[in-house]
Design a protein around this motif. Structure first.
Motif, short mmCIF file in Angstrom:
data_model
loop_
_atom_site.label_atom_id
_atom_site.label_comp_id
_atom_site.label_asym_id
_atom_site.label_seq_id
_atom_site.Cartn_x
_atom_site.Cartn_y
_atom_site.Cartn_z
N UNK A 364 0.86 -1.35 0.04
CA UNK A 364 -0.08 0.01 0.12
C UNK A 364 0.91 1.36 -0.15
N UNK A 365 1.81 1.38 0.82
CA UNK A 365 2.75 2.35 0.87
C UNK A 365 3.85 2.61 -0.33
N UNK A 366 4.01 1.53 -1.03
CA UNK A 366 5.05 1.38 -2.02
C UNK A 366 4.16 1.67 -3.50
N UNK A 367 3.16 1.23 -3.84
CA UNK A 367 2.23 1.03 -4.99
C UNK A 367 1.95 2.42 -5.50
N UNK A 368 2.11 2.58 -7.08
CA UNK A 368 1.90 3.92 -7.75
C UNK A 368 0.47 4.06 -8.13
N UNK A 369 -0.10 5.17 -8.07
CA UNK A 369 -1.10 5.41 -8.75
C UNK A 369 -2.48 4.76 -7.72
N UNK A 370 -3.34 3.96 -8.28
CA UNK A 370 -4.39 3.26 -7.32
C UNK A 370 -4.40 1.70 -7.75
N UNK A 371 -3.12 1.05 -8.19
CA UNK A 371 -3.21 -0.18 -8.18
C UNK A 371 -1.80 -0.93 -7.48
N UNK A 372 -2.12 -2.00 -7.25
CA UNK A 372 -1.22 -2.86 -6.50
C UNK A 372 -0.60 -3.94 -7.66
N UNK A 373 0.51 -3.93 -7.79
CA UNK A 373 0.97 -5.02 -9.02
C UNK A 373 1.75 -6.05 -8.27
N UNK A 374 2.14 -7.15 -8.79
CA UNK A 374 2.85 -8.07 -8.42
C UNK A 374 4.09 -7.99 -7.59
N UNK A 375 4.71 -7.07 -8.39
CA UNK A 375 6.04 -6.45 -8.04
C UNK A 375 5.99 -5.63 -6.61
N UNK A 376 4.93 -4.82 -6.50
CA UNK A 376 4.74 -4.12 -5.07
C UNK A 376 4.40 -5.17 -3.92
#
Length: 460
Positions: A364-376
């Motif tokens: 949640x703290x690392x993700x960009x925009x409004x989505x969480x990717x597998x890398x996050x």
């Protein structure tokens, strides 16, 4: 509204009379019978709020009556009257479905407490899809079954041993058993048995009198007294040292404690729930845990399944945690990409629900925009992930785990890193004149991540 009605089953006329007088003073209606057959007939003909039955009856066994009531009148609590010192009989009754027990000679105060607890019972409405606590969120078959077991155990006063791996939510299960039972408006006192120094353990559990040892400047109430009328949850009970196991056994058996330095025992009315992630039965076999104590706390065992055994709950939990995190920061919740969902479903979660929550908090703290990717999610690089994700601009001193850490034992690594994080954030805010958007850019994190960290560190 009619007064509650209690069925009394005992073949001794003096006991029946004592119980009828005592319950009558409590403004309860009673019917007293002297046999199992008479009790079954009475149950078939009328409705009762509680049954008190003796163990030895002319035409049968009180345990059989307990089983009969549990099977045919499951909403009605039944309590066993046992002979003095017959703890084995009491445990057998609890396992058969008895709500509680009282020993002869009958302690009238203890009897009144038992009756009041029993009459407070109401059948709770079970929501097995979303329970009260996030750790029990789930729609899998094992979680639905767990919810039903919790409701059933909440209607009993039997000691419950909650087993399961670390991070599965054993304390939340204990809280739900307490909250859905007759002690819900009384204290729920959790204690980590492994976190109390052995030399202070007796004082912590039973309290002490002023002057009983060096440093005892005042009388102190122990955990049993704090939980009186409610529930004492012994987490990591396997970590109790041998001397304390003996004293705890006596407290459970006698329902009484003796504060350190006192000559007088104090009666306690406390339900005991316990838990550990260790194999307690194996520890008993290896002589590391007292068998008699295990026998007392393990009247009923309740296993909390690991997250990997309820895969269909993973995404339900994940989205719930993300909504919670977003609400705490007052931002819209990010969504998981299809790849992130697949990664979560494929992961083994050795740390169970607690690990899932931590993974999503970090993402949640690392993700960009409004989505969480597998890398996050960083599921496969945990050991290589820095303990802090702050990346200051080039004009700031870099904060990395490679920097020397001058710990002297007075501060934990977690506290030390939190302090570094706090200093970096405050510095960025000061340099940007407390413009949060500019500070987030300076720190190389998203605005959402900064808001979350400010709230977490108490800087908002």
């Amino acid at each position: 509204m009619n007064n509650p009605k209690v069925l009394i089953v005992d073949d001794e006329p003096d006991i029946r009379e004592l119980l009828e007088i005592t319950l009558g003073r409590m403004r309860l209606n009673t019917l007293a019978v002297d046999s199992v057959s008479s009790a079954k007939s009475a149950l078939a003909e009328d409705t009762y709020n509680l049954c008190l039955t003796d163990m030895n009856l002319p035409d049968g066994n009180g345990i059989d009556l307990v089983k009969h009531i549990s099977q045919h009148y499951s909403d009605m609590p039944v309590a066993m009257i046992t002979a003095y010192g017959s703890m084995d009989t009491a445990i057998e009754a609890l396992k058969a479905g008895a709500f509680d027990f009282v020993s002869k000679p009958i302690d009238l105060q203890r009897l009144r407490e038992l009756i009041n607890n029993a009459l407070q019972l109401v059948t709770p409405i079970a929501d097995t899809t979303i329970n009260k606590q996030t750790q029990l969120l789930g729609q899998s078959a094992v979680m639905i079954q767990l919810g039903k077991q919790i409701i059933k155990l909440a209607r009993s006063q039997a000691p419950v041993y909650i087993s399961g791996e670390s991070g599965t939510g054993k304390e939340m299960v204990a809280r739900l058993i307490h909250e859905q039972g007759p002690r819900a408006d009384q204290p729920f006192i959790p204690v980590n048995c492994g976190a109390i120094p052995s030399e202070l353990m007796e004082s912590e559990f039973f309290g002490h009198k002023k002057g009983s040892f060096t440093g005892a400047t005042n009388d102190k109430e122990g955990l049993f007294q704090s939980a009186d009328g409610g529930t004492l949850f012994l987490d990591e009970v396997a970590d109790l040292p041998a001397p304390m196991q003996v004293k705890l056994l006596r407290a459970i058996q006698e329902k009484a404690i003796r504060p350190v330095g006192s000559q007088q025992e104090l009666k306690t009315n406390t339900r005991i729930l316990s838990a550990t992630h260790k194999d307690l039965a194996e520890m008993v076999a290896n002589g590391q845990f007292r068998q008699d104590l295990f026998y007392r706390i393990n009247v009923i065992e309740l296993n909390v399944p690991p997250l990997r055994e309820r895969q269909e709950d993973i995404l339900l939990l994940a989205n719930f945690f993300l909504r919670q995190l977003a609400e705490s920061c007052q931002t819209p919740p990010p969504h998981l990409t299809p790849e992130a969902e697949k990664a979560l479903l494929a992961y083994n979660f050795p740390g169970n629900v607690r690990e899932l929550e931590n993974i999503l908090e970090r993402a949640f703290t690392l993700c960009e925009a409004d989505e969480i990717s597998a890398s996050d999610l960083k599921l496969n690089v945990d050991s290589a992930t820095p303990a802090t994700s702050i990346t200051p601009d080039s004009d700031q001193q870099s904060v990395t785990t490679e920097s020397p850490i001058p710990l002297d034992g007075s501060q934990s690594l977690e506290d030390y890193l939190a302090e570094l994080e706090r200093k970096a954030i405050v510095q960025a805010l000061e340099e940007s004149r407390w413009n949060k958007t500019a500070a987030a850019k300076k720190l190389g994190i998203t605005f959402r991540a900064l808001r979350y960290r400010l709230k977490k560190l108490g800087l908002d």
